[in-house]
Design a protein around this motif. Structure first.
Motif, PDB file in Angstrom:
ATOM      1  N   ASN A  70       0.837  -1.203   0.000  1.00 38.85           N
ATOM      2  CA  ASN A  70       0.000   0.000   0.000  1.00 38.85           C
ATOM      3  C   ASN A  70       0.872   1.253   0.000  1.00 38.85           C
ATOM      4  O   ASN A  70       1.772   1.385   0.843  1.00 38.85           O
ATOM      5  N   TYR A 112      -6.793  -3.183  -0.110  1.00 39.42           N
ATOM      6  CA  TYR A 112      -5.914  -2.618   0.916  1.00 39.42           C
ATOM      7  C   TYR A 112      -5.511  -3.641   1.979  1.00 39.42           C
ATOM      8  O   TYR A 112      -4.538  -3.437   2.709  1.00 39.42           O
ATOM      9  N   LYS A 115      -3.612   5.020  -1.714  1.00 40.91           N
ATOM     10  CA  LYS A 115      -4.604   5.724  -0.901  1.00 40.91           C
ATOM     11  C   LYS A 115      -4.126   7.133  -0.600  1.00 40.91           C
ATOM     12  O   LYS A 115      -2.974   7.340  -0.192  1.00 40.91           O
TER      13      LYS A 115
END
Length: 441
Positions: free
Chosen positions: A264, A319, A331
């Motif tokens: 991520n 995620y 993100k």
């Protein structure tokens, strides 16, 4: 047909029978054995590669993935790497018997803590024969006995490596039964060993999440583990962007199939348009697919220079996912607090990083991110025992009992209390003097 229960118990009992010898084994013997094993590895490269070729052929015929076959491969460079691991572990201080602290009580008792081995370690791992050498060398130096159970894909390679290790043991006076290898690819043996309370002191699974969960769910012995590596990198609004490009690229692209690769990318909204177009371009050139939230996807869709980048809307599950591939979820957040909250929700407490030039934010990230390894301005790919100067690693733990992060020699020991006295008794509760006088007449 082999009785798997008897087979398993014989292996474990042999390992356990060496514990007292290991406890008193001089450091010089351990080091000489490791160095001799390193020498034999290099002298017998052809023997190792011959065994490895059988595993590679099996893997190809079985249609296993190129990534798995690559993990299986033992070429000259990797054999030299295993020899280096043996030399590195030999060069490390011996933790066994170390007194880590000593203090004196008002009653004169001296109380201390001493490092001692865990005992019999059972390691279950998949198609990475180098784990055989790493795990065995660490256990040998820390005076633990080890029971090795590698994947069937690497059985010939593992058998050859264990043979070399045992040969070094015989030559240098190290108890060779301290290294036991399960050379029958029957899972029932694994399940039985995991039930052997009092004989196996700890189990350590290394591999994919499914393997680790299977071990943890079936074990009646302690298990040190991590389920998966959902690693995060937060690029702060006060980041040095040149550092950020290289850190993110390294953490995703260098080796995407390992647990310390980033999954991520979290970006501060204030630098989204300054940082992300170039970052997306760099990642796109490396073949990375991006799973983007609405804001980051809009950046890609609105820039003609990024038309070649593989990008699609992220879903919630992305995620949480350990992709182990050239896929990265993105993100956008408002500030460091939202970034930390995101990591707490979606991360796996493995390895997380912040890129920032702000000291206070870096300190806040270190204090508040509850992970085994927390980085400031560095790639998560460093989470590895060898990279941390531990010589090698038994695995990486995200547990909060006994060991956390890469496990080296110290993590393969536990501390016990040692108390030195001169006849002290509690509360001055002694044999009454009249009884002593009666006996003495």
């Amino acid at each position: 047909m082999i009785d798997v229960v008897s087979y398993a118990e014989e292996k474990v009992n042999r390992a356990r029978s060496t514990l007292r010898t290991l406890m008193s084994l001089p450091t010089e013997v351990k080091n000489r054995t490791l160095l001799r094993a390193a020498q034999l590895m290099l002298e017998r490269k052809d023997f190792i590669k011959e065994a490895n070729e059988k595993d590679i052929q099996y893997a190809q015929e079985a249609g296993l993935s190129p990534a798995l076959i690559d993990r299986l491969l033992l070429n000259d460079k990797r054999i030299e790497g295993m020899a280096k691991v043996l030399r590195d572990v030999a060069s490390l201080p011996d933790p066994v018997g170390e007194i880590t602290r000593m203090w004196t009580l008002p009653n004169g008792l001296r109380v201390g803590r001493m490092r001692v081995p865990l005992g019999v370690v059972f390691i279950v791992y998949e198609a990475r024969p180098n784990v055989t050498v790493e795990a065995a060398s660490l256990c040998m130096k820390s005076s633990n006995a080890i029971v090795l159970r590698g994947g069937k894909e690497a059985i010939n390679s593992n058998r050859a490596l264990v043979e070399i290790l045992k040969e070094a043991c015989r030559e240098e006076g190290f108890p060779e039964d301290a290294i036991q290898f399960i050379d029958i690819p029957d899972r029932e043996i694994v399940w039985h060993i995991l039930q052997m309370e009092g004989k196996i002191d700890v189990a350590i699974p290394r591999g994919g999440e499914s393997l680790i969960r299977a071990v943890a769910e079936r074990a009646r012995v302690p298990v040190i583990k991590h389920y998966k590596g959902v690693c995060n990198i937060y690029v702060d609004d006060e980041a040095d962007l040149e550092k950020a490009y290289h850190i993110v690229y390294n953490a995703k692209v260098q080796r995407p199939s390992v647990c310390n690769a980033v999954e991520n990318l979290i970006i501060n909204r204030k630098i989204l348009h300054k940082f992300f177009p170039k970052m997306a371009y760099i990642l796109g050139k490396a073949g990375v697919e991006l799973r983007c939230d609405e804001e980051s996807l809009e950046v890609i869709n609105s820039d003609p220079r990024l038309s070649f980048v593989k990008a699609k809307p992220a879903v919630e599950e992305d995620y949480y996912e350990e992709f182990l591939d050239l896929i990265l979820a993105v993100k956008v957040v408002e500030d460091i607090d939202e970034a930390i909250a995101f990591i707490e929700k979606y991360g796996s407490k493995h390895s997380d990083a912040i890129v920032t030039e702000n000291y206070s934010k870096a300190l806040k990230f270190i204090r508040e991110v509850d992970s085994a390894a927390v980085y400031v301005n560095a790639s998560t790919r460093f989470t590895d025992g060898n990279e941390f100067g531990l010589g090698a690693e038994m695995g990486i733990s995200t547990d909060k009992i006994h060991a956390r992060g890469p496990m080296g020699l110290e993590e393969l020991t536990i501390q016990k209390f040692v108390i030195l006295g001169e006849g002290q008794v509690r509360d001055n509760f002694r044999v009454p003097s009249h009884i002593l006088k009666e006996w003495d007449g």
